[in-house]
Each structure stands twice: as structure tokens, then as C-alpha cells.
Design a protein around this motif. Structure first.
Motif, PDB file in Angstrom:
ATOM      1  N   THR A 289       0.854  -1.197   0.000  1.00 47.71           N
ATOM      2  CA  THR A 289       0.000   0.000   0.000  1.00 47.71           C
ATOM      3  C   THR A 289       0.883   1.239   0.000  1.00 47.71           C
ATOM      4  OG1 THR A 289      -0.142   0.111   2.417  1.00 47.71           O
ATOM      5  CG2 THR A 289      -1.836  -1.166   1.263  1.00 47.71           C
ATOM      6  N   TRP A 290       0.328   2.339  -0.540  1.00 43.50           N
ATOM      7  CA  TRP A 290       1.042   3.623  -0.564  1.00 43.50           C
ATOM      8  C   TRP A 290       0.030   4.716  -0.275  1.00 43.50           C
ATOM      9  CZ3 TRP A 290       6.059   4.243  -3.559  1.00 43.50           C
ATOM     10  CH2 TRP A 290       6.604   5.522  -3.379  1.00 43.50           C
ATOM     11  N   SER A 291       0.302   5.502   0.768  1.00 46.66           N
ATOM     12  CA  SER A 291      -0.571   6.636   1.104  1.00 46.66           C
ATOM     13  C   SER A 291       0.280   7.863   1.341  1.00 46.66           C
ATOM     14  CB  SER A 291      -1.425   6.322   2.333  1.00 46.66           C
ATOM     15  OG  SER A 291      -0.615   6.088   3.468  1.00 46.66           O
ATOM     16  N   MET A 292      -0.347   9.055   1.246  1.00 50.17           N
ATOM     17  CA  MET A 292       0.397  10.311   1.256  1.00 50.17           C
ATOM     18  C   MET A 292      -0.328  11.406   2.030  1.00 50.17           C
ATOM     19  SD  MET A 292       0.793   9.808  -2.749  1.00 50.17           S
ATOM     20  CE  MET A 292      -0.761   8.945  -2.558  1.00 50.17           C
ATOM     21  N   PRO A 293      -0.563  11.236   3.319  1.00 46.16           N
ATOM     22  CA  PRO A 293      -1.230  12.313   4.044  1.00 46.16           C
ATOM     23  C   PRO A 293      -0.447  13.630   3.922  1.00 46.16           C
ATOM     24  CG  PRO A 293      -0.149  10.764   5.558  1.00 46.16           C
ATOM     25  CD  PRO A 293      -0.080  10.161   4.194  1.00 46.16           C
TER      26      PRO A 293
END
Length: 338
Positions: free
Chosen positions: A243-247
Motif C-alpha cells: 500500500t502507498w498513502s500520502m497524508p
């Protein structure tokens, strides 16, 4: 040379109004108290404010400390009550995965979602210390801190005080102004929720099982692949279900294909990258700097916290914003190439 006093003498001085004596008493505990506030609140900035408020409360209420327990335990009780006040008046902190399903298409030019209180990264310094079932370093891992944010304040406090810090249930009840029955009930509910959200193998256990050479290969390989725009090298480092997230951006991606679709469409085309390796939340991390024109200087862009599994990258959480770099003692920019 200043006189070195025993703790009891320092405490007497502090009770008499000597703020320097109070500072000397609390200074050895400041780092672990700050980590406690971060676990409770999910934000290093909020932990700063909560710890400052807690120490002010402790200073003003020092006369109420009767010395029946340790000063450390009493300060933890003050810090916990302070954090519970914050939790009561603020919403929980979140990651993009908490807000909705992963994106089924690449989102280019995604706008920051400002109405969300985002969970933030934590500098990995001074985290070793006494613990119960969770080690101190395990207790600031992203998965654990993120899971805590799903708990009401009383459950969050009970779990941290009991599992992380080893406080007995009766003492927790006194800190929270409730009964031992209520604490045990809160612990049972908290454990169920955390067990659903935290992988059985902590990152500390995963890292202990990895060869140091392999760990360096993965971290440096990730950074180098981004800098070179090397899709083949990057995909070789990712698990199938990565997974890849960018808050603070709300879109996030799940699965190797979706992640690589995003990476090749966005980071690879943003400009030129440089990096510094660091550690965040007791996990390996890469601080990325971007030069949009490809020449520099390179501006602080994101602190990428890596979650590992079986020697590969299973998750990337890219915390965007120069404010994170300052907290980690990283420069705001890097000079141009050459």
C-alpha cells in the motif's frame, strides 16, 4: 560545579517553589512522557502542547504528590489526564486508509484534505525504556498508533498504561477516576479492536529477523529507484499487496500494480529527487527532496515511512510537508547537484 542532590532533596526544593529543582527532576523523564503523549494523540505537535500543559499542571499541583508512589508514575498520571482532555475536545487523527477505499485509478494533482486531523510521524530517538507486553519501540510503530486512534479516550489510556507502561489495573483506575471493573472492560474492548488492526508481527520483530545488509539494500534501493525513475528496480522491492498513502492527500493505493501505476504517473514525472535515510516510528524511513526543474536546490517534500514484510516493502506512508523534516533534525533543502 552545581551541587548534585538526591531525588528526595530535589523534591523538597521543588515543593518549596524551586522551579530549577523541578526541571532537574522531570528532565530524565521528558522524552518518555512525550512518547506517551504521542501514542495517546497521534501527533508530535499535539504531544508537545500536551506535555507542556502536563508539566505545568504537575508544577502547580506538586504539593498534592504525597510520595506514596514514584514521581514517574505520578507524572504519567498527570500526562494521561491531560491527553484525555485533549481527546475529549478533538477528533481522532487518521491516515488516508481510514477515510475510504483505495483509489482504483491514478489521481494526478490530488489536493490536500484540510478538514482532517492527520496522524503524523514520530522521531525515533530515546524510545528504549521499560515496557510490559509491548516494547516501547513497538508502541510507536505506525500500525499501533493508528489503531489507538480508533479507540475512545478511556480505552486508549487503559491499553497504553497497562500494556505499554505496565501500570496495575488498580492504579489505572485511580488515574482515570473510575473502577477496576471499568478498566478491565475498557482493556478487553481495546484489545479486540487493536488486534483487528495491527499485524501479528510487529515491525521490530520483522527488523530483527532481517539481515542488516538486506535492510540497507531495501531502504537504499527504494530511494535510488525513486531518484532514477527505475520502475523495475522499485517493483522488485514491493510485496504483491503493498500500500502507498500520502497524508494530507486522501487518495491511497493498494496492490503492486496500482502502486506502480501511481509512482510512474506522479513521482517519476515530478522532477529530480534526492534523499536522506532516517528512522521514524521505529521503522526505516526515507526523507525525499524534490527539484521540480530537475536542477535544484532540492526542497523538503516527504518523509516516507516504510513498513516491511518478508524482506520487502509492504507499505509506504509518505508524510508530506517540510514541518516534518525540522522535527527530525533534517535540513529544509539540499544543494543542487554538482
Amino acid at each position: 560545579m552545581s551541587e548534585v542532590l538526591p531525588p528526595s532533596a530535589e523534591l523538597d526544593r521543588a515543593r518549596a517553589g524551586d522551579d530549577d529543582a523541578f526541571t532537574r527532576l522531570v528532565e530524565p523523564l521528558r522524552r518518555e512522557l512525550h512518547a506517551h503523549c504521542y501514542r495517546m494523540l497521534g501527533s508530535a505537535h499535539d504531544a508537545d502542547d500536551a506535555l507542556q500543559d502536563a508539566l505545568l499542571r504537575a508544577w502547580r499541583g506538586l504539593a498534592r504528590f504525597e510520595g506514596r508512589g514514584s514521581l514517574r508514575s505520578w507524572l504519567y498520571s498527570v500526562a494521561t489526564r491531560t491527553c484525555l482532555d485533549v481527546v475529549e475536545h478533538r477528533g481522532r487523527r487518521a491516515l488516508p486508509v481510514d477515510l475510504g477505499p483505495s483509489s482504483d485509478r491514478v489521481v494526478v494533482g490530488d489536493a490536500a484534505l484540510t478538514g482532517v486531523a492527520w496522524l503524523g510521524p514520530y522521531p525515533d530517538t530515546g524510545l528504549d525504556g521499560p515496557g510490559a507486553r509491548y516494547e516501547q519501540r513497538e508502541a510507536v510503530e505506525l500500525a499501533f498508533v493508528a489503531a489507538l486512534q480508533h479507540l475512545p479516550g478511556n480505552q486508549r489510556a487503559a491499553l497504553v498504561l497497562f500494556e505499554v507502561l505496565g501500570f496495575p489495573v488498580a492504579e489505572i483506575a485511580g488515574i482515570m477516576g473510575t473502577s477496576t471493573t471499568s478498566v478491565n472492560s475498557a482493556l478487553a474492548r481495546a484489545r479486540r479492536i487493536v488486534a483487528e488492526k495491527v499485524p501479528p508481527a510487529t515491525q521490530q520483530r520483522t527488523l530483527r529477523m532481517m539481515d542488516d545488509v538486506r535492510l540497507r539494500e531495501v531502504v537504499e534501493g527504494f530511494a535510488t529507484a525513486l531518484a532514477r525513475g527505475d520502475a523495475d528496480a522499485l517493483v522488485a522491492l514491493l510485496t504483491e499487496d503493498v500500500t502507498w498513502s500520502m497524508p494530507p492527500l486522501p487518495a491511497w493505493y493498494a496492490g503492486r500494480s496500482a502502486v506502480m501505476g501511481f509512482v510512474t504517473a506522479v513521482p517519476f514525472r515530478c522532477g529530480s529527487w534526492r534523499h536522506l535515510t532516517t528512522v521514524a516510528n521505529a521503522q526505516p524511513a526515507v526523507a525525499c527532496y524534490l527539484a521540480g526543474d530537475g536542477t535544484g536546490p532540492y526542497a523538503a517534500w516527504s518523509v516516507n515511512v516504510l513498513t516491511l514484510h518478508d524482506g520487502l516493502i509492504a507499505g509506504v506512508t509518505s508524510f508530506q510537508g517540510a514541518e516534518h523534516f525540522r522535527r527530525f533534525g533534517l535540513p529544509d533543502s539540499l544543494p543542487p547537484d554538482g
